[in-house]
Design a protein around this motif. Structure first.
Motif, PDB file in Angstrom:
ATOM      1  N   THR A   1      -5.016 -13.924  -0.792  1.00 34.05           N
ATOM      2  CA  THR A   1      -5.591 -15.377  -1.658  1.00 34.05           C
ATOM      3  C   THR A   1      -5.658 -16.444  -0.318  1.00 34.05           C
ATOM      4  O   THR A   1      -6.951 -17.108  -0.449  1.00 34.05           O
ATOM      5  CB  THR A   1      -4.505 -15.780  -2.529  1.00 34.05           C
ATOM      6  OG1 THR A   1      -3.363 -16.138  -1.958  1.00 34.05           O
ATOM      7  CG2 THR A   1      -4.247 -14.742  -3.755  1.00 34.05           C
TER       8      THR A   1
ATOM      9  N   ASP B   1     -10.059 -10.734 -11.443  1.00 30.00           N
ATOM     10  CA  ASP B   1      -9.268 -10.365 -12.949  1.00 30.00           C
ATOM     11  C   ASP B   1      -8.895  -8.795 -12.777  1.00 30.00           C
ATOM     12  O   ASP B   1      -8.786  -7.997 -14.054  1.00 30.00           O
ATOM     13  CB  ASP B   1     -10.210 -10.746 -13.892  1.00 30.00           C
ATOM     14  CG  ASP B   1     -11.578 -10.006 -14.085  1.00 30.00           C
ATOM     15  OD1 ASP B   1     -11.910  -9.363 -13.024  1.00 30.00           O
ATOM     16  OD2 ASP B   1     -12.342 -10.162 -14.969  1.00 30.00           O
TER      17      ASP B   1
ATOM     18  N   TYR C   1      -3.227  -7.486 -10.445  1.00 31.49           N
ATOM     19  CA  TYR C   1      -2.087  -8.636 -10.539  1.00 31.49           C
ATOM     20  C   TYR C   1      -1.451  -8.564  -9.145  1.00 31.49           C
ATOM     21  O   TYR C   1      -1.665  -7.604  -8.258  1.00 31.49           O
ATOM     22  CB  TYR C   1      -1.131  -8.153 -11.637  1.00 31.49           C
ATOM     23  CG  TYR C   1      -1.397  -8.069 -13.138  1.00 31.49           C
ATOM     24  CD1 TYR C   1      -1.109  -9.009 -13.864  1.00 31.49           C
ATOM     25  CD2 TYR C   1      -2.580  -7.011 -13.562  1.00 31.49           C
ATOM     26  CE1 TYR C   1      -1.488  -9.138 -15.242  1.00 31.49           C
ATOM     27  CE2 TYR C   1      -2.945  -7.343 -14.588  1.00 31.49           C
ATOM     28  CZ  TYR C   1      -2.394  -7.957 -15.661  1.00 31.49           C
ATOM     29  OH  TYR C   1      -2.958  -8.128 -16.954  1.00 31.49           O
TER      30      TYR C   1
ATOM     31  N   VAL D   1      -1.220 -19.230  -8.198  1.00 34.12           N
ATOM     32  CA  VAL D   1      -1.566 -19.700  -9.511  1.00 34.12           C
ATOM     33  C   VAL D   1      -3.099 -19.988  -9.577  1.00 34.12           C
ATOM     34  O   VAL D   1      -3.731 -19.996 -10.522  1.00 34.12           O
ATOM     35  CB  VAL D   1      -0.728 -20.854  -9.705  1.00 34.12           C
ATOM     36  CG1 VAL D   1      -1.171 -21.396 -11.099  1.00 34.12           C
ATOM     37  CG2 VAL D   1       0.753 -20.187 -10.070  1.00 34.12           C
ATOM     38  N   LYS D   2      -3.531 -20.814  -8.330  1.00 31.74           N
ATOM     39  CA  LYS D   2      -4.899 -21.564  -8.324  1.00 31.74           C
ATOM     40  C   LYS D   2      -5.649 -20.510  -8.305  1.00 31.74           C
ATOM     41  O   LYS D   2      -6.790 -20.443  -9.111  1.00 31.74           O
ATOM     42  CB  LYS D   2      -5.106 -22.512  -7.134  1.00 31.74           C
ATOM     43  CG  LYS D   2      -6.323 -23.088  -7.143  1.00 31.74           C
ATOM     44  CD  LYS D   2      -6.234 -24.141  -5.890  1.00 31.74           C
ATOM     45  CE  LYS D   2      -7.786 -24.706  -6.038  1.00 31.74           C
ATOM     46  NZ  LYS D   2      -7.783 -26.088  -4.859  1.00 31.74           N
ATOM     47  N   LYS D   3      -5.520 -19.460  -7.419  1.00 32.65           N
ATOM     48  CA  LYS D   3      -6.851 -18.390  -7.204  1.00 32.65           C
ATOM     49  C   LYS D   3      -6.439 -17.291  -8.350  1.00 32.65           C
ATOM     50  O   LYS D   3      -7.642 -16.843  -8.931  1.00 32.65           O
ATOM     51  CB  LYS D   3      -6.275 -17.709  -6.003  1.00 32.65           C
ATOM     52  CG  LYS D   3      -6.857 -18.558  -4.685  1.00 32.65           C
ATOM     53  CD  LYS D   3      -8.194 -18.983  -4.570  1.00 32.65           C
ATOM     54  CE  LYS D   3      -8.374 -19.959  -3.215  1.00 32.65           C
ATOM     55  NZ  LYS D   3      -9.852 -20.280  -3.449  1.00 32.65           N
TER      56      LYS D   3
ATOM     57  N   THR E   1      -4.637 -17.575 -11.501  1.00 30.30           N
ATOM     58  CA  THR E   1      -4.377 -17.866 -12.395  1.00 30.30           C
ATOM     59  C   THR E   1      -2.669 -17.227 -13.144  1.00 30.30           C
ATOM     60  O   THR E   1      -2.380 -16.264 -12.534  1.00 30.30           O
ATOM     61  CB  THR E   1      -4.953 -18.017 -13.865  1.00 30.30           C
ATOM     62  OG1 THR E   1      -4.953 -16.593 -14.310  1.00 30.30           O
ATOM     63  CG2 THR E   1      -6.563 -18.037 -13.692  1.00 30.30           C
ATOM     64  N   THR E   2      -1.957 -17.953 -13.741  1.00 29.40           N
ATOM     65  CA  THR E   2      -0.887 -17.511 -14.168  1.00 29.40           C
ATOM     66  C   THR E   2      -0.880 -16.327 -15.006  1.00 29.40           C
ATOM     67  O   THR E   2       0.413 -15.383 -15.221  1.00 29.40           O
ATOM     68  CB  THR E   2      -0.044 -18.345 -15.111  1.00 29.40           C
ATOM     69  OG1 THR E   2      -0.769 -18.925 -16.329  1.00 29.40           O
ATOM     70  CG2 THR E   2       0.310 -19.792 -14.213  1.00 29.40           C
ATOM     71  N   ASP E   3      -1.991 -15.929 -15.496  1.00 34.70           N
ATOM     72  CA  ASP E   3      -2.113 -14.696 -16.282  1.00 34.70           C
ATOM     73  C   ASP E   3      -2.103 -13.455 -15.329  1.00 34.70           C
ATOM     74  O   ASP E   3      -1.761 -12.250 -16.085  1.00 34.70           O
ATOM     75  CB  ASP E   3      -3.518 -14.578 -16.840  1.00 34.70           C
ATOM     76  CG  ASP E   3      -3.866 -15.530 -17.942  1.00 34.70           C
ATOM     77  OD1 ASP E   3      -2.843 -16.242 -18.550  1.00 34.70           O
ATOM     78  OD2 ASP E   3      -5.102 -15.733 -18.239  1.00 34.70           O
ATOM     79  N   ARG E   4      -2.040 -13.380 -14.234  1.00 35.88           N
ATOM     80  CA  ARG E   4      -2.225 -12.318 -13.236  1.00 35.88           C
ATOM     81  C   ARG E   4      -1.037 -12.148 -12.285  1.00 35.88           C
ATOM     82  O   ARG E   4      -1.141 -11.472 -11.348  1.00 35.88           O
ATOM     83  CB  ARG E   4      -3.702 -12.227 -12.450  1.00 35.88           C
ATOM     84  CG  ARG E   4      -4.742 -12.082 -13.488  1.00 35.88           C
ATOM     85  CD  ARG E   4      -5.127 -10.742 -13.324  1.00 35.88           C
ATOM     86  NE  ARG E   4      -5.813 -10.342 -14.832  1.00 35.88           N
ATOM     87  CZ  ARG E   4      -6.045  -9.260 -15.044  1.00 35.88           C
ATOM     88  NH1 ARG E   4      -5.674  -8.134 -14.249  1.00 35.88           N
ATOM     89  NH2 ARG E   4      -6.889  -9.011 -16.124  1.00 35.88           N
TER      90      ARG E   4
ATOM     91  N   GLU F   1       4.069 -21.664 -18.799  1.00 41.61           N
ATOM     92  CA  GLU F   1       3.554 -20.836 -17.647  1.00 41.61           C
ATOM     93  C   GLU F   1       4.692 -20.214 -16.939  1.00 41.61           C
ATOM     94  O   GLU F   1       4.469 -18.957 -16.553  1.00 41.61           O
ATOM     95  CB  GLU F   1       2.875 -21.935 -16.748  1.00 41.61           C
ATOM     96  CG  GLU F   1       1.329 -22.200 -17.445  1.00 41.61           C
ATOM     97  CD  GLU F   1       0.715 -23.455 -16.353  1.00 41.61           C
ATOM     98  OE1 GLU F   1      -0.701 -23.446 -16.495  1.00 41.61           O
ATOM     99  OE2 GLU F   1       1.538 -24.152 -16.010  1.00 41.61           O
TER     100      GLU F   1
ATOM    101  N   ASN G   1       4.244 -11.509 -18.911  1.00 41.99           N
ATOM    102  CA  ASN G   1       3.125 -10.801 -18.267  1.00 41.99           C
ATOM    103  C   ASN G   1       3.725  -9.344 -18.094  1.00 41.99           C
ATOM    104  O   ASN G   1       3.073  -8.522 -18.350  1.00 41.99           O
ATOM    105  CB  ASN G   1       2.676 -11.551 -16.967  1.00 41.99           C
ATOM    106  CG  ASN G   1       1.922 -12.676 -17.201  1.00 41.99           C
ATOM    107  OD1 ASN G   1       1.506 -12.946 -18.155  1.00 41.99           O
ATOM    108  ND2 ASN G   1       1.642 -13.349 -16.257  1.00 41.99           N
TER     109      ASN G   1
END
Length: 340
Positions: free
Chosen positions: A238, A267, A270, A285-287, A289-292, A322, A330
């Motif tokens: 990242t 996307d 992870y 988190v910025k690159k 996102t918390t989804d990954r 988050e 997750n």
């Protein structure tokens, strides 16, 4: 908060002598040290590679009661165990690597069966042979494993190798989550001192594995059903994404086989959160996102997160929702785990 640690390692307390079975003097084995204890009073052992000391470990590696007690002390609800890469045997003949995979996969399940429903395992496979790796992955999942851990390369073959991609497509088709762990680090002679193989080589290997998947066209060729996570926060990926993106846009030879710029693929995978620094976590988190992002500690090794979960729990710019997403939700979705 619920906490699910997806990145922890194990060793069986004992296993048949691989040196006696196959010959050679570079097989791993445990030399138990009955008169030595760690700072918590637990038994110690030295992981040996042939006649050379490789790494000191302690009983949490093989004793589920100790593992559960330490999880309780630090508020970890569930944990996924996986082999330490020294057990992979990718450099060995196929029949030897397959024997090791089955041996240690079964041993992992034995530990989990004593884990009171809180321990789960990822399997290893003989990745040097795609067909055998696919068969063992499927067998392991049917036996109770929740995913597969692979090394980030096989000899000189990176993640975009045809055999590795064949295996990953198999995992996508059978909904087998894949965790990619660095091993057999580059520039071994130049990083032999001060644990630089771990602090420099491992992050570099992880970045290389992600970049090879992108530029080698791996993500373009493999179904989006593939669930793949890379260890150690993706290494330097990242932080150096801008450099990679710039090269892709302005030098055609830097594009490889990829159909899109590198940022397009964020996307598709992870990363775990074993980065030990709030600024590094904020960049993830910025690159990504918390989804990954999936919580991982590298327990029970000294270079792991010693206060498990504290990095995320004390992150200043994350909401409680988050934090919970990264600490447990997750992972439960990625590995299809039961909720705590």
């Amino acid at each position: 908060m619920q906490v699910v640690d997806i990145h922890s390692h194990f060793f069986p307390k004992e296993w048949p002598s691989l040196q006696e079975k196959f010959g050679g003097n570079d097989w791993p084995w445990l030399q138990h040290l009955p008169n030595e204890k760690n700072e918590s009073g637990f038994a110690k052992a030295m992981l040996m590679k042939g006649d050379k000391a490789f790494r000191p470990i302690y009983a949490a590696c093989w004793d589920p009661e100790i593992r559960l007690a330490e999880m309780d002390a630090q508020g970890v609800s569930q944990q996924i165990i996986s082999a330490t890469p020294i057990l992979f045997a990718y450099e060995k003949p196929l029949e030897q690597a397959l024997y090791c995979a089955q041996l240690f996969n079964d041993a992992a399940l034995d530990i989990c069966q004593q884990g009171k429903g809180r321990l789960f395992a990822m399997a290893q496979v003989p990745l040097q042979n795609a067909d055998a790796a696919c068969i063992e992955a499927s067998r392991a999942i049917k036996a109770g494993h929740v995913g597969v851990q692979i090394g980030n390369h096989v000899g000189e073959k990176n993640m975009d190798d045809e055999g590795v991609l064949t295996f990953l497509q198999h995992c996508a088709a059978e909904n087998i989550p894949v965790f990619v762990h660095p091993w057999d680090m580059m520039a071994a002679s130049r990083t032999k001192d001060y644990m630089m193989g771990w602090t420099v080589g491992m992050p570099a290997e992880t970045q290389l594995s992600i970049v090879s998947m992108i530029l080698g066209g791996g993500f373009d060729r493999i179904s989006r059903d593939l669930k793949m996570c890379f260890a150690h926060g993706g290494g330097a990926f990242t932080f150096l994404l801008g450099r990679l993106e710039n090269a892709w846009r302005y030098r055609d030879i830097a594009r490889g086989k990829s159909e899109h710029p590198p940022s397009y693929y964020l996307d598709r995978f992870y990363l775990d959160t074993a980065v030990f620094d709030h600024d590094a976590l904020a960049l993830l988190v910025k690159k990504m996102t918390t989804d990954r992002l999936l919580f991982g500690t590298d327990y029970p090794f000294p270079l792991g997160e010693q206060k498990m979960g504290e990095l995320i729990k004390t992150a200043p710019d994350l909401t409680d929702a988050e934090k919970q997403q990264m600490l447990a939700t997750n992972a439960q979705q990625f590995f299809s785990l039961p909720t705590c």
